[in-house]
Motif scaffolding. Structure first.
Motif, mmCIF file in Angstrom:
data_model
loop_
_atom_site.group_PDB
_atom_site.id
_atom_site.type_symbol
_atom_site.label_atom_id
_atom_site.label_comp_id
_atom_site.label_asym_id
_atom_site.label_seq_id
_atom_site.Cartn_x
_atom_site.Cartn_y
_atom_site.Cartn_z
ATOM 1 N N VAL A 422 0.945 -1.247 0.007
ATOM 2 C CA VAL A 422 -0.013 -0.162 0.112
ATOM 3 C C VAL A 422 0.548 1.333 -0.015
ATOM 4 N N ALA A 423 2.307 1.038 0.331
ATOM 5 C CA ALA A 423 2.768 2.459 0.766
ATOM 6 C C ALA A 423 4.036 2.988 -0.462
ATOM 7 N N GLY A 669 -7.093 0.300 -2.314
ATOM 8 C CA GLY A 669 -6.070 0.102 -0.988
ATOM 9 C C GLY A 669 -5.791 0.650 -0.532
ATOM 10 N N VAL A 670 -5.549 1.834 -0.969
ATOM 11 C CA VAL A 670 -4.630 2.738 0.025
ATOM 12 C C VAL A 670 -6.053 4.243 0.730
ATOM 13 N N CYS A 671 -7.451 4.319 -0.225
ATOM 14 C CA CYS A 671 -7.836 5.602 0.195
ATOM 15 C C CYS A 671 -9.417 4.486 0.144
ATOM 16 N N ASP A 672 -9.772 4.726 1.550
ATOM 17 C CA ASP A 672 -11.163 3.856 1.007
ATOM 18 C C ASP A 672 -12.628 4.307 0.350
ATOM 19 N N THR A 673 -12.770 6.292 1.043
ATOM 20 C CA THR A 673 -13.554 6.759 0.227
ATOM 21 C C THR A 673 -13.059 7.417 -0.120
ATOM 22 N N ALA A 674 -14.583 7.869 -1.048
ATOM 23 C CA ALA A 674 -14.499 8.867 -2.605
ATOM 24 C C ALA A 674 -13.394 10.614 -2.059
ATOM 25 N N GLU A 675 -14.277 10.996 -0.844
ATOM 26 C CA GLU A 675 -13.286 12.031 -0.457
ATOM 27 C C GLU A 675 -11.940 12.151 0.324
ATOM 28 N N ASP A 676 -11.676 10.754 0.572
ATOM 29 C CA ASP A 676 -10.282 10.067 0.823
ATOM 30 C C ASP A 676 -9.477 10.291 -0.067
ATOM 31 N N GLN A 677 -9.884 9.957 -1.729
ATOM 32 C CA GLN A 677 -8.903 9.567 -2.978
ATOM 33 C C GLN A 677 -9.177 11.112 -3.293
ATOM 34 N N SER A 709 1.227 8.451 1.943
ATOM 35 C CA SER A 709 1.042 7.181 2.150
ATOM 36 C C SER A 709 0.890 6.905 3.639
ATOM 37 N N ALA A 710 1.154 8.091 4.130
ATOM 38 C CA ALA A 710 0.834 8.037 6.340
ATOM 39 C C ALA A 710 -1.075 7.801 6.254
ATOM 40 N N GLY A 711 -1.542 8.180 4.669
ATOM 41 C CA GLY A 711 -3.224 8.391 5.242
ATOM 42 C C GLY A 711 -3.288 10.027 4.979
ATOM 43 N N ALA A 712 -5.042 9.763 4.716
ATOM 44 C CA ALA A 712 -5.205 11.323 4.584
ATOM 45 C C ALA A 712 -5.395 12.236 5.104
ATOM 46 N N THR A 713 -4.904 11.685 6.748
ATOM 47 C CA THR A 713 -5.020 12.595 7.526
ATOM 48 C C THR A 713 -3.516 13.941 7.759
ATOM 49 N N ILE A 714 -2.529 13.136 7.116
ATOM 50 C CA ILE A 714 -1.100 13.894 6.733
ATOM 51 C C ILE A 714 -1.326 15.124 5.659
#
Length: 880
Positions: A422-423, A669-677, A709-714
């Motif tokens: 994923v990373a 597999g990286v972002c779950d929702t369309a908003e995060d993508q 790759s740390a996530g939507a928060t970063i």
């Protein structure tokens, strides 16, 4: 004949030259006193010049030794020459032309001498390489394996002599390292213990010689089977083998000897460049032979088929890679092994384009590359590079991974269970986009890049931002749209034309429309006069320090108070009353993101379709690993080197889902929702535009270059940081606008001022030095219709920076107007008054052209100065 170099510290009274006596003791015990002339090397230039002359003597001595009797030289002599050349080359590298205080002429002298010395040394490198080539191959017409390979070598002309020197050094090194011929090494491993069925014999067979694997192993002790491909070689492949361009990969299998025969024949008919293209990407793709489907072939690489075959491949791999990368079998370097992974990565990004035969060749080549990495000591290094790439941005830049296709090749041979895929997927997408943005934005202004980022982060106010329903539709369409093809159209030179960031665009209307007023009073005017006298050190009477400090405090409070009413408005710029929402999507944001992706994808390598294909194969490869009872290499050995049909079916089933990649599918597999993508793509494009150059990316490793790759928060934190940065730019721009209005008001006061010391005090307070405010003030003084009190005296202060002999403005530095300014000032105050000012200007430092009156490169000289007021000769003529 010998030379003795003596370094000594001159004693008192030594005048730069002298004689010393050197006591020499020979082998028989006899003493000889040899008088020697000595010269003290006082300066750094003398020492470096003497060092270069010493090196020149060493080079000439070695050249005489190498060329005196070539036929009588032994292997020990040749090894000694190689060591001496290596030492001399290192000494030349240590000469630093910019060490110490040297003039331009001294650096030019040293540079010319070093260049001549390097040319001479390059000739010796070339001579030794050719000599060792002849010794290693046995001369022209030899029947040895290496000798036949040398018949098709190519000797090109490089743009940089350093690369030719590097090749010569490799050739000499490799020729000296061979303890025995390749033929002798291959004869020791001749034979086979494996048995092959009809399927393996049919697959692993040479298309040209019609020999299958069993016949090659039994009847040809010096031959191996490999596959053909078509490549182009840039000159940089000498330094970085992974930059080789793989144009096509053939499923045609041929033996090494058949490929050499085909190349040799085609060279004799059409010449070298029509066969392999040389080292210029502009040349037409060379073709040595056509494959099973009439595809071009101009290069060859071996395969791991079985252990007996691998024993031969291991011996023949260095000369094969030397010719594959540098068109010379003796030009092998260990780093060229990574070129095999570039080819493997090229296979992966084409995995959705081939059939069953191509996939089985791919599995066989993965087996080959893994075995090469294990036995040549590269496997641990590759695993470390893969982990570093996934862990942090520092392991992704171009100085670490020159070619992302090579990285895909590395991924194919490591244990995928130990890698965070994923990373890796996120890192590849971000790095691919950043490198594509570099190709797109290289050479464009910073204002264009800032405007792109501003439109993505904030959108455009006049683009229907209130239509949230339309924005949601645009986001869904963006995430589901097909990714653009690489080089789908020609380069759009008009892309982003007119996109230029305006820092003042975000300033509030009340800030833009505000005015700054400087109201004076009698106490303020007296304080300005006292402040002016304090600046010129002309304060009268007792308590001078107390008067100066009191006046300074008064005028500072008055000057700072002029902005109190508008300070709160400046601080509010960029603050719209609500917290910035990084998840906000508008149609203008989506439009800007689509435009960047479209333009960047024109130069993206590998393309989005290739990236999707590579990850699709890796996904299938991971499933194959999970279903195998033993390691895939063991399974291949059990199946005589041919991949099982189940492996092929697994790849085909996965590849059907990656035919049309989209922004959504690339982040599977990286972002779950369309908003995060959407937030991820928003942050990735912003980061790619801001850090598109490798230099900026390396500089921001601990700053803006974050791991998305740390996530939507970063991603959200990064976008918030950019919002604050842009808000700060807008506040600075608003502050600059208000400051401009303040010094415009100050200029109006300076024009009306009726006391010269009050003029000096306000000038020092408002401007301090010459800048745009000074230029605007001077334009007012050039207007003859303006009624300006003390115009001549004020102009004297402005131009000389002095009044009554004291430095009161611009640290007392003079400013000499050019011809146009001078003419306007003469028209404003008259020739006589301006002549008196010029006489005072001439009392300070003047510019003097060369005495010969020869014009400089701009055409100016003493008789035709660029600025008559600053020319010493002109000033003298005026005084006369």
């Amino acid at each position: 004949v010998f030379m003795v170099v003596v370094w000594f510290k001159p004693t008192q009274g030594f005048e730069g030259t002298g004689f010393v006596s050197v006591d020499v003791l020979d082998e028989g015990g006899c003493h000889f006193d040899i008088p020697m002339r000595c010269r003290a090397l006082d300066s750094q230039f003398d020492r470096d010049h003497h060092s270069i002359q010493t090196l020149r003597h060493g080079v000439e001595h070695l050249a005489q030794e190498m060329t005196s009797d070539v036929t009588a030289s032994t292997e020990q002599d040749q090894a000694s020459w190689f060591d001496q050349l290596h030492k001399l080359q290192n000494k030349i590298k240590k000469v630093d032309l910019f060490k110490g205080k040297r003039g331009k002429s001294e650096r030019l002298v040293l540079s010319q001498e070093l260049s001549g010395l390097q040319t001479r040394l390059d000739a010796l490198h070339r001579f030794l390489a050719q000599r060792l080539q002849t010794s290693a191959t046995g001369g022209q017409g030899t029947t040895s394996l290496l000798g036949r390979a040398m018949d098709i070598r190519f000797s090109g002309q490089f743009q940089k002599a350093r690369r030719q020197r590097k090749m010569d050094q490799r050739i000499a090194h490799n020729a000296l390292q061979s303890p025995q011929s390749l033929d002798e090494q291959l004869l020791k491993v001749h034979g086979r213990t494996e048995q092959f069925g009809d399927e393996a014999r049919d697959f692993f067979s040479c298309t040209m010689s019609q020999m299958d694997i069993t016949e090659v192993l039994d009847e040809e002790p010096t031959d191996v089977i490999g596959f053909g491909l078509a490549v182009k070689r840039p000159e940089t492949v000498i330094d970085c083998p992974t930059l080789i361009r793989v144009c096509s990969i053939s499923s045609t299998l041929v033996t090494r000897s058949s490929m050499e025969d085909a190349i040799r024949f085609k060279i004799s008919v059409d010449g070298h460049l029509r066969v392999h293209g040389g080292f210029d990407l502009e040349n037409e793709l060379g073709v040595a032979v056509c494959g099973r489907s009439r595809e071009p072939i101009n290069a060859w690489l071996p395969l791991y088929i079985c252990k007996s075959h691998w024993q031969r491949v291991k011996i023949l791999l260095p000369p094969s890679l030397g010719y594959f990368c540098c068109l010379d079998p003796l030009c092998y370097d260990a780093e060229q092994i990574h070129a095999m992974f570039t080819v493997l990565g090229s296979m992966l990004v084409r995995a959705n384009q081939g059939g069953e035969r191509e996939l089985r060749l791919l599995f066989a080549y993965i087996r080959t590359c893994r075995q090469v990495a294990l036995e040549f000591g590269f496997y641990d290094k590759i695993c470390a590079k893969v982990q570093e790439f996934a862990a942090a941005p520092a392991g992704r830049t171009k100085d670490v991974v020159q070619n992302l296709v090579t990285f895909f090749g590395w991924l194919a041979i490591v244990d995928l269970d130990e890698v965070d895929m994923v990373a890796v997927r996120t890192a590849v997408v971000c790095e691919s986009l950043r490198r594509a943005c570099h190709n797109l934005l290289n050479g464009r202004s910073d204002a264009t890049c800032m405007e792109i980022v501003d439109r993505i982060v904030h959108g455009q106010a006049d683009a229907g931002e209130a239509d949230t329903a339309g924005a949601d539709v645009a986001v869904r369409a963006f995430l589901a749209s097909d990714m653009p093809h690489t080089m789908a159209d020609s380069e759009d030179s008009m892309a982003f034309t007119g996109w230029s960031f305006d820092r003042s665009a975000g300033a509030a209307a009340d800030v833009v429309g505000s005015s700054v007023k400087l109201t004076t009073s009698k106490p303020i005017e007296r304080a300005l006069v006292l402040h002016g006298r304090a600046v010129g050190d002309k304060l009268p009477g007792p308590n001078i320090k107390q008067k100066a400090s009191s006046a300074k405090a008064t005028v500072d409070a008055w000057w700072d108070g002029s902005l109190e009413a508008i300070a709160a408005k400046i601080a509010s710029v960029g603050q719209d009353g609500c917290k910035y929402n990084p998840k906000l999507a508008t149609r203008s944001m989506v439009g800007a993101m689509k435009e960047v992706l479209k333009q960047a994808s024109r130069s993206l390598f590998p393309s989005w379709h290739s990236v999707a294909a590579a990850f699709g194969f890796l996904e299938a490869w991971s499933k194959i690993h999970a279903t195998c009872a033993s390691k895939p290499s063991v399974v291949l050995d059990e199946h005589e080197g041919i991949a099982p049909a189940a492996w092929v079916d697994t790849v085909k089933s996965v590849m059907q889902a990656v035919e049309r990649p989209s922004p959504c599918s690339l982040l599977a597999g990286v972002c779950d929702t369309a908003e995060d993508q959407f937030v991820f793509w928003k942050a990735a494009i912003v980061q790619g535009v801001l850090l598109h150059s490798n230099k900026h990316a390396r500089a921001e490793i601990d700053g803006k270059f974050v791991d998305l790759s740390a996530g939507a928060t970063i991603c959200e934190v990064m976008l918030e940081h950019e919002h604050e940065y842009f808000a700060g730019l807008q506040r600075d721009a608003a502050g600059a606008m208000v400051e401009q209005k303040r010094w415009q008001a100050a200029n109006a006061m300076l024009v009306r001022c009726k006391d010269i010391w009050g003029f000096v005090g306000l000038l020092a307070l408002a401007h301090g030095d010459r800048g745009q405010a000074f230029t605007d003030l001077l334009e007012i003084f050039k207007d003859p219709m303006m009624d300006i009190p003390l115009r001549v005296q004020k102009l004297e202060v402005l131009l000389t920076g002095r009044w009554e002999g004291a430095a009161v403005f611009a640290r007392g530095n003079v400013w000499r107007p050019e011809k146009a300014h001078r003419a306007a000032l003469v028209a404003a105050i008259g020739q006589d008054a301006y002549g008196e000012i010029e006489l005072r200007l001439s009392a300070y430092s003047e510019h003097r052209y060369r005495e010969s009156d020869i014009p400089n490169r701009h055409g100016y000289c003493n008789s035709n100065p660029h600025n008559p007021a600053s020319c010493a000769v002109c000033a003298a003529a005026r005084l006369w």
